[in-house]
Design a protein around this motif. Structure first.
Motif, PDB file in Angstrom:
ATOM      1  N   THR A   1       0.686 118.563 -49.089  1.00 59.11           N
ATOM      2  CA  THR A   1       0.185 117.188 -49.152  1.00 59.11           C
ATOM      3  C   THR A   1       0.882 116.328 -48.100  1.00 59.11           C
TER       4      THR A   1
ATOM      5  N   LEU B   1       2.378 113.047 -46.454  1.00 63.89           N
ATOM      6  CA  LEU B   1       2.999 111.783 -46.865  1.00 63.89           C
ATOM      7  C   LEU B   1       3.050 110.879 -45.644  1.00 63.89           C
TER       8      LEU B   1
ATOM      9  N   VAL C   1      -0.694 108.412 -52.642  1.00 62.84           N
ATOM     10  CA  VAL C   1      -1.001 109.840 -52.767  1.00 62.84           C
ATOM     11  C   VAL C   1      -1.908 110.017 -53.974  1.00 62.84           C
TER      12      VAL C   1
END
Length: 215
Positions: free
Chosen positions: A51, A53, A80
């Motif tokens: 993921t 950031l 997120v």
């Protein structure tokens, strides 16, 4: 008195006390009281490895000012989400450390600074995290160096030509080039400097499980 009541056809009854129950078991009255607020419910959400950031630096980092293990702080500039639900809102704080810092060399070696984040604070809880290293390196200065040497040679040739013709120009170019080279050797290259507010990106290299309050 009993005889009088019997004569009148009546019967004696007891008054029920507040809060008592009848033979059917139902309450006749209740005491007024405040309801206790319900405790918030949470569920665990896993943010997968990989993921991205997107962050805003809150600390300054630089190749000539930072030291390894210096603290680096940043905040999420974008939330997120997992399955369309916001798990970490914008402004969530991340904390990490500088992992590498090298200032520019005089002859070779470009300046660089690197860091990574290892913890995150969300909803008053701190979570350990693992992220990819963020690295910044200064651009090469070879073109600038060549320009400095070339300018020095050109000026030297011009001066030499005025003083001694063709041979003087050649000697002047050599002398001027040497002067330019000396200037390059005495001058460090560009440094890497990022201030608070700089946009940087990293990614999780391991899954992160976060307790999210249910609405």
């Amino acid at each position: 008195l009993a005889g009088f009541c019997a004569a009148c056809g009546g019967s004696t009854t007891d008054q029920s006390a507040p809060g008592a129950t009848t033979e059917e078991g139902t309450s006749t009255s209740t005491a007024a009281g405040k309801e206790e607020p319900a405790l918030p419910e949470y569920r665990e959400v896993t943010i997968p490895a990989g993921t991205t950031l997107r962050l805003n630096l809150q600390s300054a980092v630089s190749s000539d000012g930072s030291q390894v293990e210096d603290t680096v702080r940043a905040t999420l500039r974008q939330p997120v989400t997992v399955d369309g639900q916001t798990v970490l809102p914008s402004g969530t704080e991340l904390v990490g450390t500088v992992t590498d810092a090298e200032r520019s060399g005089r002859v070779k070696g470009r300046a660089r600074v690197a860091y990574r984040f290892n913890s995150l604070r969300y909803d008053s809880e701190r979570y350990p995290i693992t992220t990819a290293q963020i690295s910044h390196q200064a651009q090469a200065t070879k073109r600038k160096d060549a320009t400095k040497i070339g300018v020095g040679a050109g000026v030297g040739a011009a001066v030499g030509a005025l003083l001694g013709g063709g041979s003087g120009a050649a000697k002047g170019a050599a002398i001027g080039g040497a002067a330019g080279t000396g200037a390059v050797l005495a001058t460090r290259g560009d440094e890497v400097r990022l201030g608070p507010g700089a946009d940087v990106n990293t990614r999780l290299t391991a899954p992160l499980v976060v307790r999210v309050k249910m609405k």
